[in-house]
Design a protein around this motif. Structure first.
Motif, PDB file in Angstrom:
ATOM      1  N   TYR A 147     -46.340 -14.205  11.344  1.00  0.00           N
ATOM      2  CA  TYR A 147     -45.437 -13.369   9.870  1.00  0.00           C
ATOM      3  C   TYR A 147     -44.318 -14.468   9.226  1.00  0.00           C
ATOM      4  O   TYR A 147     -44.345 -15.584   9.870  1.00  0.00           O
ATOM      5  N   LEU A 148     -44.034 -13.833   8.743  1.00  0.00           N
ATOM      6  CA  LEU A 148     -42.682 -14.786   7.550  1.00  0.00           C
ATOM      7  C   LEU A 148     -41.670 -13.762   7.565  1.00  0.00           C
ATOM      8  O   LEU A 148     -41.724 -12.844   7.030  1.00  0.00           O
ATOM      9  N   ILE A 149     -40.965 -14.536   8.385  1.00  0.00           N
ATOM     10  CA  ILE A 149     -39.819 -14.245   8.530  1.00  0.00           C
ATOM     11  C   ILE A 149     -38.772 -14.245   7.544  1.00  0.00           C
ATOM     12  O   ILE A 149     -38.283 -15.499   7.178  1.00  0.00           O
ATOM     13  N   ALA A 150     -38.182 -13.658   6.693  1.00  0.00           N
ATOM     14  CA  ALA A 150     -36.953 -13.993   6.354  1.00  0.00           C
ATOM     15  C   ALA A 150     -35.166 -13.411   6.840  1.00  0.00           C
ATOM     16  O   ALA A 150     -35.403 -11.958   6.760  1.00  0.00           O
ATOM     17  N   LEU A 151     -34.517 -13.385   6.798  1.00  0.00           N
ATOM     18  CA  LEU A 151     -32.834 -12.862   6.915  1.00  0.00           C
ATOM     19  C   LEU A 151     -32.170 -14.158   6.359  1.00  0.00           C
ATOM     20  O   LEU A 151     -31.476 -14.603   5.593  1.00  0.00           O
ATOM     21  N   ARG A 152     -30.665 -12.513   5.531  1.00  0.00           N
ATOM     22  CA  ARG A 152     -29.865 -13.312   5.096  1.00  0.00           C
ATOM     23  C   ARG A 152     -28.798 -11.971   5.453  1.00  0.00           C
ATOM     24  O   ARG A 152     -29.324 -11.260   5.834  1.00  0.00           O
TER      25      ARG A 152
END
Length: 193
Positions: A147-152
């Protein structure tokens, strides 16, 4: 040279200067130590952020204006034949405020948890630390699939009082955000029951 031509030349020179000027650097939040940990319910996020409030934000906070932060999490399943499939998109809202009467800072997270702090530094550390935030529930992921995880994290200006929202449109002091931190995550094989 006529006055109209002078104005046009002056506006053209100003436009060229603005176009060639380096972009103003907004204050930044840095994402540190982000990881997903397995729990009974699924996968929980632990993350640390690092940021400093500029003097304008500190002043607004001291005058009773709460600051609202949003932590955004996304998980996508990559597909070679089409756009990535979004598995989950979650947001966590954190409110930082100051009470002049008690001289305490208050951090409320997710609408349920609230803590008081004696100093701004302690309150900022609480805002910048996320622990055990359930972001992927059991059944939303498949073992051994990537899975591609993105956080900001960012300061949410839409929650601010209207006069501050208008001021924020023209003033970079109100901009505080991180870039998206992205990484790949493969859930481990679940143990047999």
């Amino acid at each position: 040279m006529s006055a109209a031509r002078f104005r046009i030349a002056w506006l053209a020179a100003l436009a060229a200067l603005l176009w060639l000027a380096p972009p103003a650097r907004a204050d930044e939040i840095e994402v540190r130590n982000a990881r997903l940990a397995a729990t009974e319910e699924g996968y929980a996020l632990d993350a640390d952020f690092e940021f400093e409030l500029n003097p304008r934000l500190e002043d607004a906070l001291a005058k009773g204006v709460p600051l609202f932060f949003v932590i955004e999490f996304e998980a996508e399943r990559p597909r070679w034949y089409w756009w990535n499939e979004r598995v989950v998109q979650r947001t966590l809202h954190v409110r930082l405020s100051y009470n002049a009467l008690t001289r305490q800072y208050r951090v409320s997270s997710g609408g349920a948890l609230a803590q008081n702090f004696a100093t701004l530094a302690e309150a900022q550390r609480a805002v910048a630390r996320v622990r055990d935030w359930l972001v992927l529930e059991r059944g939303q992921t498949r073992p051994d699939e990537t899975y591609l995880i993105a956080l900001r994290m960012r300061l949410d200006l839409t929650q601010m009082p209207k006069p501050f929202q208008v001021s924020a449109l023209t003033n970079r002091d109100w901009t505080l955000a991180s870039d998206w931190k992205r990484w790949r995550f493969t859930p481990p094989e679940r143990p047999a029951r």
